[in-house]
Design an enzyme around this catalytic site. Structure first.
Site, PDB file in Angstrom:
ATOM      1  N   ALA A 139      35.055  54.021  23.234  1.00 50.01           N
ATOM      2  CA  ALA A 139      34.010  54.847  23.853  1.00 50.01           C
ATOM      3  C   ALA A 139      32.726  54.043  23.957  1.00 50.01           C
ATOM      4  O   ALA A 139      31.904  54.018  23.034  1.00 50.01           O
ATOM      5  CB  ALA A 139      33.806  56.118  23.034  1.00 50.01           C
ATOM      6  N   GLU A 142      28.539  55.380  29.183  1.00 53.71           N
ATOM      7  CA  GLU A 142      27.782  56.636  29.072  1.00 53.71           C
ATOM      8  C   GLU A 142      27.324  57.055  30.460  1.00 53.71           C
ATOM      9  O   GLU A 142      27.332  56.233  31.390  1.00 53.71           O
ATOM     10  CB  GLU A 142      26.561  56.425  28.166  1.00 53.71           C
ATOM     11  CG  GLU A 142      26.970  56.042  26.764  1.00 53.71           C
ATOM     12  CD  GLU A 142      25.791  55.869  25.819  1.00 53.71           C
ATOM     13  OE1 GLU A 142      24.624  56.057  26.254  1.00 53.71           O
ATOM     14  OE2 GLU A 142      26.054  55.568  24.644  1.00 53.71           O
ATOM     15  N   PHE A 171      34.070  58.768  31.058  1.00 55.65           N
ATOM     16  CA  PHE A 171      35.216  57.981  31.572  1.00 55.65           C
ATOM     17  C   PHE A 171      36.091  57.418  30.443  1.00 55.65           C
ATOM     18  O   PHE A 171      36.555  56.275  30.549  1.00 55.65           O
ATOM     19  CB  PHE A 171      34.735  56.762  32.382  1.00 55.65           C
ATOM     20  CG  PHE A 171      33.918  57.026  33.611  1.00 55.65           C
ATOM     21  CD1 PHE A 171      34.388  57.840  34.620  1.00 55.65           C
ATOM     22  CD2 PHE A 171      32.682  56.416  33.780  1.00 55.65           C
ATOM     23  CE1 PHE A 171      33.639  58.051  35.772  1.00 55.65           C
ATOM     24  CE2 PHE A 171      31.929  56.615  34.933  1.00 55.65           C
ATOM     25  CZ  PHE A 171      32.406  57.432  35.926  1.00 55.65           C
ATOM     26  N   ARG A 256      39.722  42.332  30.196  1.00 55.73           N
ATOM     27  CA  ARG A 256      39.521  41.732  31.531  1.00 55.73           C
ATOM     28  C   ARG A 256      40.685  40.823  31.895  1.00 55.73           C
ATOM     29  O   ARG A 256      41.156  40.818  33.033  1.00 55.73           O
ATOM     30  CB  ARG A 256      38.215  40.930  31.541  1.00 55.73           C
ATOM     31  CG  ARG A 256      37.033  41.828  31.682  1.00 55.73           C
ATOM     32  CD  ARG A 256      35.713  41.129  31.462  1.00 55.73           C
ATOM     33  NE  ARG A 256      34.687  42.148  31.458  1.00 55.73           N
ATOM     34  CZ  ARG A 256      33.556  42.095  30.777  1.00 55.73           C
ATOM     35  NH1 ARG A 256      33.266  41.036  30.052  1.00 55.73           N
ATOM     36  NH2 ARG A 256      32.706  43.088  30.833  1.00 55.73           N
ATOM     37  N   GLN A 350      49.864  47.832  55.384  1.00 52.81           N
ATOM     38  CA  GLN A 350      49.780  47.700  56.842  1.00 52.81           C
ATOM     39  C   GLN A 350      51.115  47.217  57.411  1.00 52.81           C
ATOM     40  O   GLN A 350      51.601  47.726  58.424  1.00 52.81           O
ATOM     41  CB  GLN A 350      48.657  46.698  57.194  1.00 52.81           C
ATOM     42  CG  GLN A 350      48.392  46.536  58.662  1.00 52.81           C
ATOM     43  CD  GLN A 350      47.676  47.740  59.260  1.00 52.81           C
ATOM     44  OE1 GLN A 350      47.128  48.560  58.527  1.00 52.81           O
ATOM     45  NE2 GLN A 350      47.724  47.876  60.567  1.00 52.81           N
ATOM     46  N   GLU A 377      36.074  47.656  33.398  1.00 50.65           N
ATOM     47  CA  GLU A 377      35.875  46.406  32.642  1.00 50.65           C
ATOM     48  C   GLU A 377      34.961  45.444  33.397  1.00 50.65           C
ATOM     49  O   GLU A 377      35.178  44.232  33.428  1.00 50.65           O
ATOM     50  CB  GLU A 377      37.238  45.734  32.368  1.00 50.65           C
ATOM     51  CG  GLU A 377      37.888  46.122  31.062  1.00 50.65           C
ATOM     52  CD  GLU A 377      38.271  47.596  31.004  1.00 50.65           C
ATOM     53  OE1 GLU A 377      37.338  48.442  31.058  1.00 50.65           O
ATOM     54  OE2 GLU A 377      39.443  47.897  30.876  1.00 50.65           O
ATOM     55  N   SER A 380      33.463  44.087  40.252  1.00 52.96           N
ATOM     56  CA  SER A 380      33.493  42.734  40.839  1.00 52.96           C
ATOM     57  C   SER A 380      32.087  42.166  40.996  1.00 52.96           C
ATOM     58  O   SER A 380      31.841  40.988  40.716  1.00 52.96           O
ATOM     59  CB  SER A 380      34.184  42.771  42.207  1.00 52.96           C
ATOM     60  OG  SER A 380      35.530  43.138  42.049  1.00 52.96           O
TER      61      SER A 380
HETATM   62  C1  LIG Z   1      39.752  55.420  35.247  1.00 55.02           C
HETATM   63  C2  LIG Z   1      38.643  54.853  34.416  1.00 55.02           C
HETATM   64  C3  LIG Z   1      38.881  54.535  33.085  1.00 55.02           C
HETATM   65  C4  LIG Z   1      37.843  54.080  32.272  1.00 55.02           C
HETATM   66  N1  LIG Z   1      38.072  53.878  30.943  1.00 55.02           N
HETATM   67  C5  LIG Z   1      37.010  53.596  30.124  1.00 55.02           C
HETATM   68  C6  LIG Z   1      37.183  53.570  28.701  1.00 55.02           C
HETATM   69  O1  LIG Z   1      38.282  53.770  28.165  1.00 55.02           O
HETATM   70  N2  LIG Z   1      36.087  53.311  27.916  1.00 55.02           N
HETATM   71  C7  LIG Z   1      34.857  53.086  28.469  1.00 55.02           C
HETATM   72  O2  LIG Z   1      33.910  52.874  27.693  1.00 55.02           O
HETATM   73  N3  LIG Z   1      34.674  53.108  29.807  1.00 55.02           N
HETATM   74  C8  LIG Z   1      35.708  53.362  30.643  1.00 55.02           C
HETATM   75  N4  LIG Z   1      35.535  53.420  32.015  1.00 55.02           N
HETATM   76  C9  LIG Z   1      34.212  53.126  32.567  1.00 55.02           C
HETATM   77  C10 LIG Z   1      34.145  51.866  33.402  1.00 55.02           C
HETATM   78  O3  LIG Z   1      34.160  50.734  32.581  1.00 55.02           O
HETATM   79  C11 LIG Z   1      32.905  51.973  34.282  1.00 55.02           C
HETATM   80  O4  LIG Z   1      33.194  52.929  35.289  1.00 55.02           O
HETATM   81  C12 LIG Z   1      32.499  50.660  34.894  1.00 55.02           C
HETATM   82  O5  LIG Z   1      32.027  49.771  33.910  1.00 55.02           O
HETATM   83  C13 LIG Z   1      31.411  50.834  35.957  1.00 55.02           C
HETATM   84  O6  LIG Z   1      30.361  51.623  35.490  1.00 55.02           O
HETATM   85  P1  LIG Z   1      29.877  52.878  36.369  1.00 55.02           P
HETATM   86  O7  LIG Z   1      31.068  53.638  36.781  1.00 55.02           O
HETATM   87  O8  LIG Z   1      28.820  53.606  35.621  1.00 55.02           O
HETATM   88  O9  LIG Z   1      29.268  52.236  37.686  1.00 55.02           O
HETATM   89  P2  LIG Z   1      27.731  51.914  37.991  1.00 55.02           P
HETATM   90  O10 LIG Z   1      27.124  51.212  36.850  1.00 55.02           O
HETATM   91  O11 LIG Z   1      27.078  53.160  38.487  1.00 55.02           O
HETATM   92  O12 LIG Z   1      27.882  50.883  39.209  1.00 55.02           O
HETATM   93  C14 LIG Z   1      28.357  51.338  40.477  1.00 55.02           C
HETATM   94  C15 LIG Z   1      28.655  50.164  41.359  1.00 55.02           C
HETATM   95  O13 LIG Z   1      27.433  49.471  41.630  1.00 55.02           O
HETATM   96  C16 LIG Z   1      27.695  48.094  41.813  1.00 55.02           C
HETATM   97  N5  LIG Z   1      26.817  47.350  40.895  1.00 55.02           N
HETATM   98  C17 LIG Z   1      26.467  47.696  39.638  1.00 55.02           C
HETATM   99  N6  LIG Z   1      25.616  46.786  39.124  1.00 55.02           N
HETATM  100  C18 LIG Z   1      25.426  45.841  40.074  1.00 55.02           C
HETATM  101  C19 LIG Z   1      24.666  44.623  40.160  1.00 55.02           C
HETATM  102  N7  LIG Z   1      23.942  44.162  39.120  1.00 55.02           N
HETATM  103  N8  LIG Z   1      24.708  43.903  41.310  1.00 55.02           N
HETATM  104  C20 LIG Z   1      25.461  44.321  42.352  1.00 55.02           C
HETATM  105  N9  LIG Z   1      26.198  45.455  42.336  1.00 55.02           N
HETATM  106  C21 LIG Z   1      26.191  46.204  41.215  1.00 55.02           C
HETATM  107  C22 LIG Z   1      29.182  47.864  41.525  1.00 55.02           C
HETATM  108  O14 LIG Z   1      29.863  47.852  42.771  1.00 55.02           O
HETATM  109  C23 LIG Z   1      29.583  49.110  40.756  1.00 55.02           C
HETATM  110  O15 LIG Z   1      30.948  49.464  40.955  1.00 55.02           O
HETATM  111  C24 LIG Z   1      36.553  53.868  32.832  1.00 55.02           C
HETATM  112  C25 LIG Z   1      36.328  54.158  34.191  1.00 55.02           C
HETATM  113  C26 LIG Z   1      37.337  54.670  34.963  1.00 55.02           C
HETATM  114  C27 LIG Z   1      37.034  55.049  36.401  1.00 55.02           C
END
Ligand SMILES: Cc1cc2nc3c(=O)[nH]c(=O)nc-3n(C[C@H](O)[C@H](O)[C@H](O)COP(=O)(O)OP(=O)(O)OC[C@H]3O[C@@H](n4cnc5c(N)ncnc54)[C@H](O)[C@@H]3O)c2cc1C
Length: 412
Positions: A139, A142, A171, A256, A350, A377, A380
């Site tokens: 966990a 947040e 998540f 990763r 495709q 994790e 990209s």
């Molecule tokens: C199915 C699933 C399972 C998961 N399991 C876990 C778990 O077991 N434990 C846990 O702790 N978390 C978990 N997660 C969380 C996951 O690690 C996060 O969703 C991920 O790290 C991205 O964070 P966010 O969703 O808040 O995206 P945000 O931080 O809101 O970012 C959104 C998007 O913005 C872009 N972005 C962000 N920062 C930058 C930057 N500096 N420069 C350019 N572009 C940027 C990227 O495209 C990114 O995808 C899970 C998520 C999912 C969907």
């Protein structure tokens, strides 16, 4: 008279990467291949029909000793090298993302326990995590801290005999099935100090939300967590105070590498499926695969997949040797493999036309599952930032290219 099972036909993607494994490791891959052929592959579509925890797949992987590959021998695991783990995860990813993510998720959820729990706690928990009797969840994320994970707001207050945890997590994979949660937060009196603790699922003050619907990765559901005044004994702290963030990074590093392996396995599976279709299907009077445009698509897919596998194999070797630059290589391998997987799965779908778009056809599932590898994790874009920043940081101290004149390039 004894009959021997027919040898499986050679694979489209050769076994060259298995040459890096020893006899025992190769035997495990052969057992896993049989399991994928007989059970996990044929059942993958049914497992991914609805997003409830895939208990049968989990128990099978635990019984077959695949879950144990994530853990040290001293606690019932097998101490598998990453060189072997990437092959295990790739095999599973080729047929079933659920199975592959159960294995990468084991690293993510349990690594902080292996790396940071007290000896007593490890002896109590890790053998049961290996056998599948217990499950953990990790966990970290947040509502206001995802990509920017240093933005964590969960507060951990010191008490006379331990800690009190308050905060929210989002998540969280396996939240509805985990027995224990590895939780990372900040010390209330010193927000620059990250602390990791282990919270039991029955702890008063812990609320687990219902499972949240998602696009793919069915079989490993996610939920949100709320921690309200949860008392944690000092013996359940992971690592020292201040090590919470590095424990999280340590878990994410392995996860990763696992994401990259899963993505490459899925990409391999997608090419196999599309290539079979290109053999079975005729268009404009000849097999689909005879058209040059189709052959060029396969050429790009196969070449890029083999290149990404080589980068991942190098990364796994770096992990096993303990090289200092393994984190950057893990970022490169994850970026390369997961973006490539999305492209390959899209192109493979495709190439299979309308059939590829059917729910009954596996590429629809591969397509939905591919997206998460680019987000979880570290998205990209975040990995690009990490890799690019490292290049610029090292450039000023790096050997100059000998083609250059002395002095600043601005003086050219
Ligand atoms: C199915 C699933 C399972 C998961 N399991 C876990 C778990 O077991 N434990 C846990 O702790 N978390 C978990 N997660 C969380 C996951 O690690 C996060 O969703 C991920 O790290 C991205 O964070 P966010 O969703 O808040 O995206 P945000 O931080 O809101 O970012 C959104 C998007 O913005 C872009 N972005 C962000 N920062 C930058 C930057 N500096 N420069 C350019 N572009 C940027 C990227 O495209 C990114 O995808 C899970 C998520 C999912 C969907």
């Amino acid at each position: 008279m004894t009959t021997t099972a027919p040898r499986p036909a050679p694979r489209l993607f050769g076994d060259h990467f298995l040459l890096a494994l020893d006899g025992g490791e190769r035997a495990l891959i052969e057992r896993l291949r049989a399991l994928c052929r007989d059970t996990i592959g044929p059942q993958a579509a049914a497992v991914a029909k609805q997003d409830v925890f895939a208990w049968d797949t989990f128990r099978t992987l635990a019984r077959e000793g695949i879950v144990a590959t994530a853990f040290p021998k001293a606690y019932g695991g097998t101490d598998a090298r990453q060189a072997l783990r990437i092959r295990v995860i790739e095999e599973l990813g080729r047929v079933c993302s659920t199975a592959a993510s159960i294995i990468t998720g084991t690293d993510l959820s349990s690594r902080a326990i292996v790396a940071g729990a007290s000896e007593d706690l490890k002896r109590e928990l890790v053998p049961k995590l290996c056998s599948g009797e217990l499950q953990a969840a990790f966990a970290l994320t947040e509502p206001s801290a995802g990509s920017d994970v240093r933005g964590l707001q969960t507060r951990i207050r010191r008490t006379d005999d331990g800690y009190v945890v308050d905060g929210r997590k989002k998540f969280i994979t396996r939240a509805t099935t985990a027995d224990w949660f590895a939780v990372v937060g900040r010390a209330e009196d010193d927000p620059s100090t990250f602390i990791a603790v282990l919270v039991h699922r029955d702890a008063p003050g812990l609320t687990v939300s219902p499972e949240v619907g998602k696009l793919g990765w069915f079989g490993v559901p996610i939920s949100s967590l709320r921690f309200e005044g949860i008392a944690v004994p000092a013996s359940h702290r992971l690592g020292a105070e201040g090590e919470g963030f590095s424990l999280a990074q340590d878990a994410l590093l392995r996860a990763r590498i696992g994401h990259a392996a899963m993505a490459l396995g899925r990409a391999i599976g997608a090419v196999e499926i599309a290539a079979t279709y290109a053999t079975d299907r005729e268009t404009f009077g000849q097999p689909l695969g005879r058209h040059q445009g189709v052959q060029w698509m396969f050429a790009e897919m196969v070449t890029q997949i083999e290149a990404a596998r080589a980068l991942l194999a190098l990364t796994a070797d770096k992990y096993d040797r303990g090289d200092a630059d393994v984190a950057i290589f893990a970022s490169m391998a994850k970026l390369q493999a997961t973006d490539l997987c999305m492209k390959v799965v899209t192109d493979a779908l495709q190439l299979t036309g309308g059939r590829g778009y059917l729910q009954d056809f596996p590429l629809e599932r591969f397509f939905r599952d591919a997206k998460l590898n680019q987000i979880g994790e570290g998205a990209s874009e975040v990995h690009k930032t990490v890799i690019g920043r490292d290049v610029v940081r090292r450039a000023s101290a790096a050997e100059r290219n000998p083609c250059l004149r002395a002095g600043s390039l601005v003086d050219y």
